[in-house]
Design an enzyme around this catalytic site. Sequence first.
Site, PDB file in Angstrom:
ATOM      1  N   ASP A   1       4.278  -9.785   6.710  1.00  0.00           N
ATOM      2  CA  ASP A   1       3.618 -10.701   5.772  1.00  0.00           C
ATOM      3  C   ASP A   1       4.573 -11.256   4.706  1.00  0.00           C
ATOM      4  O   ASP A   1       4.260 -12.255   4.059  1.00  0.00           O
ATOM      5  CB  ASP A   1       2.466  -9.993   5.050  1.00  0.00           C
TER       6      ASP A   1
ATOM      7  N   GLU B   1      -4.360 -16.493   8.293  1.00  0.00           N
ATOM      8  CA  GLU B   1      -5.661 -15.814   8.395  1.00  0.00           C
ATOM      9  C   GLU B   1      -6.386 -15.772   7.044  1.00  0.00           C
ATOM     10  O   GLU B   1      -7.606 -15.679   6.980  1.00  0.00           O
ATOM     11  CB  GLU B   1      -5.494 -14.392   8.943  1.00  0.00           C
TER      12      GLU B   1
ATOM     13  N   ARG C   1      -9.104 -26.558  20.225  1.00  0.00           N
ATOM     14  CA  ARG C   1      -9.043 -25.192  20.760  1.00  0.00           C
ATOM     15  C   ARG C   1      -8.340 -24.284  19.748  1.00  0.00           C
ATOM     16  O   ARG C   1      -7.441 -24.726  19.043  1.00  0.00           O
ATOM     17  CB  ARG C   1      -8.231 -25.140  22.051  1.00  0.00           C
TER      18      ARG C   1
ATOM     19  N   HIS D   1      -1.715  -9.397  16.856  1.00  0.00           N
ATOM     20  CA  HIS D   1      -0.690  -8.355  16.756  1.00  0.00           C
ATOM     21  C   HIS D   1       0.572  -8.644  17.557  1.00  0.00           C
ATOM     22  O   HIS D   1       1.558  -7.914  17.415  1.00  0.00           O
ATOM     23  CB  HIS D   1      -1.296  -7.004  17.156  1.00  0.00           C
TER      24      HIS D   1
ATOM     25  N   GLY E   1       0.828  -1.212   0.000  1.00  0.00           N
ATOM     26  CA  GLY E   1       0.000   0.000   0.000  1.00  0.00           C
ATOM     27  C   GLY E   1       0.859   1.257   0.000  1.00  0.00           C
ATOM     28  O   GLY E   1       0.606   2.217  -0.750  1.00  0.00           O
TER      29      GLY E   1
ATOM     30  N   THR F   1       7.222  -5.523   6.096  1.00  0.00           N
ATOM     31  CA  THR F   1       5.978  -6.158   6.515  1.00  0.00           C
ATOM     32  C   THR F   1       6.276  -7.533   7.097  1.00  0.00           C
ATOM     33  O   THR F   1       7.139  -8.251   6.585  1.00  0.00           O
ATOM     34  CB  THR F   1       4.936  -6.340   5.388  1.00  0.00           C
TER      35      THR F   1
HETATM   36  O1  F6P Z   1       0.036  -6.307   6.906  1.00  0.00           O
HETATM   37  C1  F6P Z   1       0.343  -6.553   8.226  1.00  0.00           C
HETATM   38  C2  F6P Z   1      -0.869  -7.086   8.966  1.00  0.00           C
HETATM   39  O2  F6P Z   1      -0.483  -7.370  10.301  1.00  0.00           O
HETATM   40  C3  F6P Z   1      -1.534  -8.297   8.342  1.00  0.00           C
HETATM   41  O3  F6P Z   1      -0.857  -9.488   8.565  1.00  0.00           O
HETATM   42  C4  F6P Z   1      -2.892  -8.224   8.967  1.00  0.00           C
HETATM   43  O4  F6P Z   1      -3.848  -8.846   8.138  1.00  0.00           O
HETATM   44  C5  F6P Z   1      -3.159  -6.735   9.070  1.00  0.00           C
HETATM   45  O5  F6P Z   1      -1.895  -6.104   9.017  1.00  0.00           O
HETATM   46  C6  F6P Z   1      -3.872  -6.313  10.323  1.00  0.00           C
HETATM   47  O6  F6P Z   1      -4.159  -4.957  10.238  1.00  0.00           O
HETATM   48  P1  F6P Z   1      -4.636  -4.061  11.473  1.00  0.00           P
HETATM   49  O7  F6P Z   1      -3.421  -3.753  12.287  1.00  0.00           O
HETATM   50  O8  F6P Z   1      -5.233  -2.867  10.845  1.00  0.00           O
HETATM   51  O9  F6P Z   1      -5.603  -4.887  12.252  1.00  0.00           O
END
Ligand code: F6P
Length: 366
Positions: free
Chosen positions: A145, A240, A284, A290, A122, A143
């Site tokens: 990711d 996710e 579970r 985060h 982004g 990132t």
């Molecule tokens: O891009 C980093 C990330 O942590 C992704 O892995 C996750 O989907 C997203 O940001 C979560 O975003 P936010 O902090 O806005 O919840």
Amino acid sequence: MAATKKIRSIAVLTGGGDCPGLNAVIRAVTKTAINRYGLEVWGIQDGYLGLIEKRLAKLRYDDVSNILTVGGTILGSSNKSNPSAFPVKHGKGTRLADVTDSCVETLKDNGIDALVCIGGDGTMASAATFVKKGIPVMGVPKTIDNDVYGTDVTFGFDTAVTTATEAIDKLHTTASSHHRIMVVEVMGRYAGWIALHAGIASGSDVILIPEIPYSLDKICQAVEKRSKKGRRYSIIIAAEGAKPSGGKMTVARTVKDSPDPIRLGGIAEMLVDQIHTTTGLEAREVVLGHIQRGGTPSPYDRVLATGFGNKAIELLMAGTPNHLVVWKDGKLSSVLITKIAGKIKTVKKNSDLVKAAKAVGTSFGA
Ligand code: F6P
């Protein structure tokens, strides 16, 4: 382009979701700029939002001392501010406006010649709009990711994988004691890098990633097979963004004022119910969330971040602006920002690591 002589002052910003290693890049950018080139350095607060709102201040050498090991970003970040489509007041409501020109004015008013944008896809898409406006820009790929196109790795990823792996290492014992299926949800958005790497590192029994849609039956067969062999617990790591074959990703919420409004989440909870209903086995969920973005950067990320920050300034001053610094084939290099903007890097279904995981008996639920 003879950029070397013209550039006297630069500004740096961190955009998008934070990750460990941002401060290490800010430090490397600032120290290289001051030490090697005698540049003036400005820090923009909260990513592009600070540029839009004219919140920026000079960064001195001392401002970036003692931050190498600190997570987060001393500049702050925002993943809700795209200068090309920024919500402005309009009548009683708001409308999206392109405020890039006003940002360019702010840079010029402060005598800033170039911009260093540390961020993910982004942030690079917005960086590309500044390139088009004639501002020399350098991008640094950040990132957890690991999905930035053009680089083999982003800083922040190694720390996130370490955090996820350590968490799963701890889950093995409690899963074993209670003979449970533990479904661990990790981040990664539309790419399965964190799940793949942490899944392999932790010896997870099932790895679910967006790039390989799963079948619930196959997941259940994998855990039942282990159960029949006397291995009375299983660990499933789910990105996710993992999705069932023919189905959709699980969306937790939408953030209306974000350039990418979709926030994924909820797959672990859903799978726990489905696996329990199908197999009768107790399950579970654990959502790491985060936590993966926090903490001190790993040594690998500190090294990568320092190399990236230094290279960004070297290339800028060598007259090669408008590039994203990358780690490619074992060394630092760069690609044009406009070539990678808008693209993401995902896991290849037949990559060596997917094959290695399968070879040691890991199921991908497919
Ligand atoms: O891009 C980093 C990330 O942590 C992704 O892995 C996750 O989907 C997203 O940001 C979560 O975003 P936010 O902090 O806005 O919840």
